[in-house]
Design a protein around this motif. Structure first.
Motif, PDB file in Angstrom:
ATOM      1  N   UNK A   1       0.822  -1.202   0.000  1.00  0.00           N
ATOM      2  CA  UNK A   1       0.000   0.000   0.000  1.00  0.00           C
ATOM      3  C   UNK A   1       0.860   1.258   0.000  1.00  0.00           C
ATOM      4  N   UNK A   2       0.204   2.396  -0.221  1.00  0.00           N
ATOM      5  CA  UNK A   2       0.855   3.707  -0.166  1.00  0.00           C
ATOM      6  C   UNK A   2       0.363   4.418   1.099  1.00  0.00           C
ATOM      7  N   UNK A   3       1.310   4.941   1.874  1.00  0.00           N
ATOM      8  CA  UNK A   3       1.022   5.539   3.177  1.00  0.00           C
ATOM      9  C   UNK A   3       1.558   6.968   3.205  1.00  0.00           C
ATOM     10  N   UNK A   4       0.797   7.878   3.783  1.00  0.00           N
ATOM     11  CA  UNK A   4       1.268   9.251   3.982  1.00  0.00           C
ATOM     12  C   UNK A   4       1.971   9.348   5.332  1.00  0.00           C
ATOM     13  N   UNK A   5       3.143   9.991   5.342  1.00  0.00           N
ATOM     14  CA  UNK A   5       3.969  10.035   6.547  1.00  0.00           C
ATOM     15  C   UNK A   5       4.551  11.432   6.742  1.00  0.00           C
ATOM     16  N   UNK A   6       4.815  11.813   8.005  1.00  0.00           N
ATOM     17  CA  UNK A   6       5.544  13.054   8.259  1.00  0.00           C
ATOM     18  C   UNK A   6       7.044  12.813   8.170  1.00  0.00           C
ATOM     19  N   UNK A   7       7.799  13.818   7.748  1.00  0.00           N
ATOM     20  CA  UNK A   7       9.258  13.731   7.752  1.00  0.00           C
ATOM     21  C   UNK A   7       9.810  14.996   8.417  1.00  0.00           C
ATOM     22  N   UNK A   8      11.102  15.187   8.313  1.00  0.00           N
ATOM     23  CA  UNK A   8      11.714  16.382   8.900  1.00  0.00           C
ATOM     24  C   UNK A   8      11.560  17.612   8.017  1.00  0.00           C
ATOM     25  N   UNK A   9      11.045  17.451   6.804  1.00  0.00           N
ATOM     26  CA  UNK A   9      10.903  18.591   5.896  1.00  0.00           C
ATOM     27  C   UNK A   9       9.452  18.808   5.476  1.00  0.00           C
ATOM     28  N   UNK A  10       8.814  17.757   4.942  1.00  0.00           N
ATOM     29  CA  UNK A  10       7.460  17.842   4.398  1.00  0.00           C
ATOM     30  C   UNK A  10       6.714  16.551   4.716  1.00  0.00           C
ATOM     31  N   UNK A  11       5.410  16.548   4.464  1.00  0.00           N
ATOM     32  CA  UNK A  11       4.689  15.275   4.451  1.00  0.00           C
ATOM     33  C   UNK A  11       5.017  14.539   3.153  1.00  0.00           C
ATOM     34  N   UNK A  12       5.123  13.213   3.266  1.00  0.00           N
ATOM     35  CA  UNK A  12       5.500  12.429   2.110  1.00  0.00           C
ATOM     36  C   UNK A  12       4.574  11.256   1.874  1.00  0.00           C
ATOM     37  N   UNK A  13       4.690  10.667   0.690  1.00  0.00           N
ATOM     38  CA  UNK A  13       4.047   9.405   0.355  1.00  0.00           C
ATOM     39  C   UNK A  13       5.118   8.339   0.330  1.00  0.00           C
ATOM     40  N   UNK A  14       4.883   7.250   1.051  1.00  0.00           N
ATOM     41  CA  UNK A  14       5.868   6.178   1.141  1.00  0.00           C
ATOM     42  C   UNK A  14       5.250   4.859   0.709  1.00  0.00           C
ATOM     43  N   UNK A  15       6.084   4.014   0.111  1.00  0.00           N
ATOM     44  CA  UNK A  15       5.687   2.652  -0.213  1.00  0.00           C
ATOM     45  C   UNK A  15       6.929   1.790  -0.227  1.00  0.00           C
ATOM     46  N   UNK A  16       6.745   0.495  -0.294  1.00  0.00           N
ATOM     47  CA  UNK A  16       7.890  -0.404  -0.397  1.00  0.00           C
ATOM     48  C   UNK A  16       8.589  -0.193  -1.739  1.00  0.00           C
ATOM     49  N   UNK A  17       9.882   0.078  -1.697  1.00  0.00           N
ATOM     50  CA  UNK A  17      10.646   0.253  -2.934  1.00  0.00           C
ATOM     51  C   UNK A  17      10.813  -1.064  -3.676  1.00  0.00           C
ATOM     52  N   UNK A  18      10.518  -2.178  -3.013  1.00  0.00           N
ATOM     53  CA  UNK A  18      10.648  -3.490  -3.640  1.00  0.00           C
ATOM     54  C   UNK A  18       9.355  -3.978  -4.269  1.00  0.00           C
ATOM     55  N   UNK A  19       8.280  -3.220  -4.127  1.00  0.00           N
ATOM     56  CA  UNK A  19       6.982  -3.597  -4.683  1.00  0.00           C
ATOM     57  C   UNK A  19       6.692  -2.749  -5.921  1.00  0.00           C
ATOM     58  N   UNK A  20       6.806  -3.344  -7.087  1.00  0.00           N
ATOM     59  CA  UNK A  20       6.648  -2.596  -8.332  1.00  0.00           C
ATOM     60  C   UNK A  20       5.243  -2.026  -8.482  1.00  0.00           C
ATOM     61  N   UNK A  21       4.226  -2.755  -8.023  1.00  0.00           N
ATOM     62  CA  UNK A  21       2.863  -2.252  -8.120  1.00  0.00           C
ATOM     63  C   UNK A  21       2.673  -1.014  -7.246  1.00  0.00           C
ATOM     64  N   UNK A  22       3.284  -1.025  -6.065  1.00  0.00           N
ATOM     65  CA  UNK A  22       3.171   0.136  -5.177  1.00  0.00           C
ATOM     66  C   UNK A  22       3.869   1.351  -5.784  1.00  0.00           C
ATOM     67  N   UNK A  23       5.012   1.147  -6.432  1.00  0.00           N
ATOM     68  CA  UNK A  23       5.703   2.249  -7.095  1.00  0.00           C
ATOM     69  C   UNK A  23       4.815   2.873  -8.165  1.00  0.00           C
TER      70      UNK A  23
END
Length: 281
Positions: A82-104
Motif C-alpha cells: 500500500x501507499x502511506x502518507x507520513x511526516x518527515x523532517x521537511x514535508x509530508x510524504x508518500x511512502x511505499x515499499x521500494x521493492x513492490x513494483x505495483x506500489x511504485x
C-alpha cells in the motif's frame, strides 16, 4: 540482482494475520508486531492515525501506545503493497515499499507524477546506505549529513528493485531527522520509496489537511502535526538534493531548505562544486 517483493493480494493476508516480525532475517532486534485496532476511516480508502507529539522525537513512555499503534499499522500497510502518507523532517510524504513494483506505480498514479521523475529511497540507518549504494565519499561525511534534511544522490547498487527509477543508474537517499520515520524504516526492514505528499506541480504539504484530496487513494495517513513554519516559503522547499556520484565533487540538484549548512559540510571535506547531471526532486 535482488528479487522484487510480490505484493498483489498481500493486503488481505496481512489484515488476516495476527502479527508481523521486524526486519529481514539476520536482524539483531526481533519483535512481534500485533495487528492494531482499526480506527475510523478518515476518508474512503484511508485511515487516519495521530502520533503523540510531533513524531519528530520518540514518544515518552506514557505515549508509547499511540506511537506503537501507528508504527504497526504503517508497517502492515507497507508490507501489503500500500501507499502511506507520513511526516518527515521537511514535508509530508508518500511512502511505499521500494521493492513492490505495483506500489511504485501507484505512487506515480496518485500524484499524477511524470514517470521519468525519480523517487527517493528512505532508509533507517547510515549503515544501510552501503547496501543500496556504491559510496565514494568519506564515512564521516555521511554521518555529518545524515540523518538530516538532505537527499544524497549516489550510484545505486544491484540490491534495489530494477523497476525503481529504471531510467537512471543513480538513486537519491533520505534518512530524515525524524524519529518516527527512522523507526518505520528500521522496523519495515527494507528500502522505502519516498516522495512529497501532493499532486505534481502543486505546493508541498506541511499539514495533513493540505493533501486531503489524496486521502481517498491512500491506505493510511499518519498525522504528526504541523511541520515547520507554515508561513515561511523556505519550509516548503523540501530537502536539499546533492549529487555525490562523482568522486571528489558535489553538485546541488535542488537547493532545498538546508543549502547553506549542507554546502559548509561538503566543503569541510574538500569536495569541489560541479554541475550535476542528475535530478531527484
Amino acid at each position: 540482482m535482488s528479487s522484487v517483493r510480490p505484493c498483489r493480494g498481500l493486503r488481505a493476508a496481512v489484515a488476516a494475520s495476527m502479527g508481523l516480525s521486524e526486519g529481514p532475517a539476520g536482524s539483531a532486534r526481533r519483535e512481534r508486531l500485533l495487528r492494531p485496532p482499526s480506527p475510523a476511516p478518515a476518508a474512503p480508502g484511508a485511515r487516519l492515525l495521530r502520533l503523540p507529539g510531533s513524531g519528530a522525537l520518540r514518544a515518552a513512555n506514557l505515549e508509547r501506545a499511540g506511537w506503537t499503534e501507528a508504527l504497526r499499522a504503517a508497517v502492515a500497510e507497507l508490507r501489503a503493497g500500500a501507499v502511506v502518507a507520513v511526516p518527515t523532517d521537511t514535508l509530508y510524504g508518500l511512502a511505499c515499499s521500494a521493492s513492490c513494483s505495483e506500489a511504485l506505480s501507484a505512487v506515480y498514479r496518485i500524484k499524477g507524477r511524470n514517470e521519468i521523475k525519480p523517487l527517493a529511497v528512505c532508509l533507517g540507518r547510515v549503515a544501510d546506505v552501503y547496501r543500496y549504494c556504491h559510496v565514494r565519499v568519506p564515512e564521516g561525511l555521511l554521518n555529518d549529513l545524515l540523518p538530516g534534511p538532505v537527499t544524497l544522490v549516489m550510484e545505486r547498487s544491484e540490491e534495489l528493485n530494477k523497476d525503481l527509477n529504471p531510467f537512471t543508474p543513480l538513486v537519491g537517499i533520505r534518512i530524515p531527522d525524524h524519529a518516527f520515520m527512522q523507526d518505520l524504516a528500521q522496523v519495515f526492514g527494507g528500502p522505502l520509496a519516498l516522495t512529497s505528499a501532493n499532486l505534481s506541480s502543486q505546493a508541498s504539504s506541511l499539514k495533513v489537511e493540505e493533501f486531503q484530496d489524496l486521502w481517498p487513494h491512500l491506505s493510511l495517513v499518519i498525522d504528526g502535526g504541523p511541520i515547520g513554519d507554515g508561513q515561511s516559503p523556505k519550509c516548503r522547499l523540501g530537502s536539499t538534493v546533492v549529487d555525490l556520484s562523482v568522486p571528489g565533487k558535489f553538485g546541488i540538484i535542488r537547493p532545498g531548505c538546508a543549502l547553506e549548512s549542507t554546502t559548509a559540510i561538503l566543503q569541510k571535506y574538500g569536495l569541489l562544486p560541479s554541475p550535476s547531471p542528475g535530478s531527484c526532486s
